[in-house]
Every structure is written in structure tokens, then in C-alpha cells.
Design an enzyme around this catalytic site. Structure first.
Site, PDB file in Angstrom:
ATOM      1  N   THR A  68      84.076  33.725 -21.032  1.00  0.00           N
ATOM      2  CA  THR A  68      84.328  34.594 -22.176  1.00  0.00           C
ATOM      3  C   THR A  68      84.896  35.945 -21.759  1.00  0.00           C
ATOM      4  O   THR A  68      85.476  36.662 -22.573  1.00  0.00           O
ATOM      5  CB  THR A  68      83.017  34.796 -22.977  1.00  0.00           C
ATOM      6  OG1 THR A  68      83.308  35.448 -24.202  1.00  0.00           O
ATOM      7  CG2 THR A  68      82.003  35.612 -22.188  1.00  0.00           C
ATOM      8  N   LYS A  69      84.756  36.303 -20.480  1.00  0.00           N
ATOM      9  CA  LYS A  69      85.228  37.603 -20.003  1.00  0.00           C
ATOM     10  C   LYS A  69      86.752  37.717 -20.011  1.00  0.00           C
ATOM     11  O   LYS A  69      87.289  38.823 -19.939  1.00  0.00           O
ATOM     12  CB  LYS A  69      84.686  37.881 -18.606  1.00  0.00           C
ATOM     13  CG  LYS A  69      83.168  37.994 -18.545  1.00  0.00           C
ATOM     14  CD  LYS A  69      82.626  39.140 -19.387  1.00  0.00           C
ATOM     15  CE  LYS A  69      81.136  39.329 -19.178  1.00  0.00           C
ATOM     16  NZ  LYS A  69      80.588  40.469 -19.945  1.00  0.00           N
ATOM     17  N   ASP A  70      87.451  36.594 -20.122  1.00  0.00           N
ATOM     18  CA  ASP A  70      88.915  36.659 -20.275  1.00  0.00           C
ATOM     19  C   ASP A  70      89.294  37.505 -21.481  1.00  0.00           C
ATOM     20  O   ASP A  70      90.281  38.242 -21.464  1.00  0.00           O
ATOM     21  CB  ASP A  70      89.491  35.251 -20.487  1.00  0.00           C
ATOM     22  CG  ASP A  70      89.562  34.438 -19.220  1.00  0.00           C
ATOM     23  OD1 ASP A  70      89.086  34.915 -18.175  1.00  0.00           O
ATOM     24  OD2 ASP A  70      90.082  33.313 -19.280  1.00  0.00           O
TER      25      ASP A  70
END
Length: 345
Positions: free
Chosen positions: A47-49
Site C-alpha cells: 500500500t506504500k506505493d
């Protein structure tokens, strides 16, 4: 044309619009319908993208990031990989201060993406000069033309999920979501997603996941920093020993704490029962779902969305390693290792 059948200008075009997957076996004895928002489908496998791309592009628009700039960040691994990926695509250098709690897989991935990596001891206080927070600050001050992302104290961390993850979940569930279960580390994912969902329907329950050894649950309940809550734990990307301003505690209804051991086994169970190969923190989210269910949080009308933050490939030397699990004392008569491998000679 469907998005994933289009030709994208670069890898960054694949960020977001992750799938929703119904859980069938692992939740068969629970009340309600349970869905996974699987962030491992992002190109950087987490999810850090979302925050890496959003924060960098906002910095570009404001003229903070310019050609030749260096991006500096504190990370347990996933944010670093995402920043390194975006940096390659956009032509920036990337320097990362990483917690020693991060798996070897994650650290090797960061190096393979061209980042300069500084591994810092995990079990020191946040203000210790050796902590990854303080090391990142020092590296930023020593590096000309650098930008410190500072995800723990960056409002854009929340905004990224408000503008992407929240709307996606609302659309995918046709507005029928009743509960969101999400891990809280920096707090950006749960806070931004919750803010959007609460604006659509204030009755949606936002259920946070914290780790034993972290202070977030206690702070949420009391508004006070309880140092005695802090002690070493193994789960990466979950919980904190400081209070991140990227966590909006007002939009979170309650927290549940989970243990290292239960979360590790639950990640394995998700893989074996649902064929979803998810990370350690995803196991923590699944464990929290079980604990919330035991507490009577859900009924037959519940439509529960669980955010699984990353892919299991990041944890081959940890929760998916029988050797590591054995070293942690996580096996007993009830919870045994994976099926044996036989070598034919």
C-alpha cells in the site's frame, strides 16, 4: 479499455485500483461477509506505493523536488521500496534509514532498487541518535538538495489514502461497507481511508489493529503517552513507540492489539485457506478480525473490509520460514511447520 490491459508510460501507472477479494474458508464460522482489499497487487507489492507517488508528485508540484534531488526517508521496508521505485522512474536518488527489524528480504530489495540503505537498531527510543528517525534527519541535513518525506508526520500520507484507497473501497462495495479493519503504523492508511468513508457514511465502524509492545491503542483510549506500553515486538509496519501526527485518532472507533505469534500463524493460515499470499501485517489484520468477531463486533448484516497491506514475498525469511518460526518459539503441538519438502535423489 480496462486499466490493466492498457499500455502505461511506466510502472507507476499500475499503482492503485487494487482488487477486492472475498474470504470464504477462514471466516466461514463468523457472522457477516468479509472482503480483503489486497494491496500486494500494487507494483511495489504494498500500500506504500500510494503515498510514495502521491507525496513525491505533490512535492514536484510545489517545486520542493527538482531534477537532481535526493529523497530521504525512515522506513520499515515497504515505504522505502516504493520510494526507490518512484525515484528510479522519476530520476531521483534515494537514501533510506531502515529498522533492523525489517526482514532481510526487504533490505535486499531496497538495495536492488538502487537505494542507499542505513540499517538502524530497532529497539532503541525514538529520540536515540541511532534510531532510524534520528538517522534519517541527520542524513537529510548532511545531503544537499534533499527532501525528507517524513511519513510519520506528513499530512500527505493521510491525503493519499483519502483520495485513492477510500474511494476505491466505497465503489467496490457499492457503499455497503459496515466495518473497516486496518493496521496502524504511521496511521496514514487507516486515517485517510476512514476519513473518506466516514464522510460517505458516519456509521461505518473503523477498527484499528495495534501490536503488543506499541502505544497506539492506549493513546487512543486515554489521550496520554504511556511509556510502559513499549517493549520489543517482531511485526513490521504495525504499531509505534511514538505518536505519529499522520494518525487521525478521531476517525478510528477502537483498537485491538494482536501478538507476534498469533499474527504469524494467521498469515500462514490465510495462505493455506484462501490462497492469498499476504504479509506479516496482513496476518495481524486477520488475527484482529478474529478477535473482534469473538468480542461480538459483527452480525449477519456486516460487510467487513480488511486491508491487507503487502505481499507475502517480503517475509520469506520470517513468517514463511519454518526455521525463523522455530527460533521464535512459535511452534507447538497445535501450530506446526509447513508441509515438508522431499528431495528426490
Amino acid at each position: 479499455m480496462k486499466r490493466n490491459l492498457s499500455i502505461h508510460q511506466n510502472i507507476l501507472g499500475l499503482i492503485g485500483e487494487t482488487p477486492m477479494i472475498k474470504l470464504n474458508k477462514i471466516t466461514k464460522d463468523l457472522n457477516g461477509e468479509f472482503l480483503v482489499k489486497f494491496e500486494g497487487y500494487n507494483p511495489g507489492h504494498s500500500t506504500k506505493d500510494r503515498i510514495a507517488l502521491y507525496i513525491i508528485e505533490q512535492a514536484e508540484k510545489q517545486g520542493i523536488l527538482k531534477p537532481g534531488s535526493t529523497i530521504v526517508e525512515t522506513t520499515s521496508g515497504n515505504t522505502g521500496f516504493s520510494l526507490a521505485m518512484v525515484s528510479i522512474s522519476k530520476g531521483y536518488e534515494c537514501i533510506l534509514a531502515v529498522s533492523s527489524k525489517s526482514s532481510k528480504d526487504k533490505i535486499d530489495m531496497l538495495k536492488s532498487m538502487g537505494a542507499k540503505v542505513y540499517v538502524c537498531p530497532a529497539h532503541v527510543s525514538a529520540d536515540d541518535p541511532r534510531s532510524y528517525y534520528e538517522v534519517a534527519k541527520r542524513l537529510h541535513s548532511e545531503t544537499a538538495n534533499s527532501v525528507y518525506i517524513n511519513q510519520y508526520f506528513n499530512q500527505l500520507n493521510i491525503d493519499a489514502h483519502y483520495h485513492s484507497t477510500g474511494p476505491e473501497i466505497w465503489k467496490q462495495t457499492k457503499g455497503e461497507i459496515t466495518h473497516l479493519v486496518a493496521a496502524s503504523g504511521t496511521g496514514g492508511t487507516i486515517s485517510g481511508t476512514a476519513k473518506y468513508l466516514k464522510e460517505q457514511n458516519p456509521n461505518i465502524q473503523i477498527l484499528g489493529v495495534d501490536a503488543f509492545g506499541s502505544i497506539l491503542k492506549k493513546f487512543h483510549e486515554t489521550g496520554e503517552f504511556h511509556k510502559n506500553e513499549i517493549y520489543p515486538y517482531r511485526i513490521e509496519g504495525l504499531g509505534k513507540n511514538l505518536i505519529p501526527t499522520a494518525t487521525d485518532f478521531d476517525v478510528i472507533d477502537k483498537f485491538e492489539k494482536v501478538s507476534d505469534e498469533d499474527s504469524a500463524h494467521r498469515a500462514r493460515e490465510v495462505a493455506l485457506s484462501e490462497a492469498i499470499f499476504a504479509g506479516y501485517t496482513s496476518g495481524a489484520v486477520m488475527q484482529a478480525v478474529m478477535q473482534y468477531a469473538d468480542a461480538g463486533e459483527f452480525d449477519e448484516n456486516s460487510k467487513v473490509v480488511c486491508i491487507f497491506p503487502d505481499h507475502g514475498s517480503r517475509y520469506m525469511s520470517k513468517v514463511y520460514s519454518d526455521e525463523w518460526m522455530r527460533e521464535q518459539g512459535f511452534f507447538d503441538s497445535q501450530k506446526q511447520e509447513l508441509a515438508a519438502v522431499e528431495f528426490i535423489k
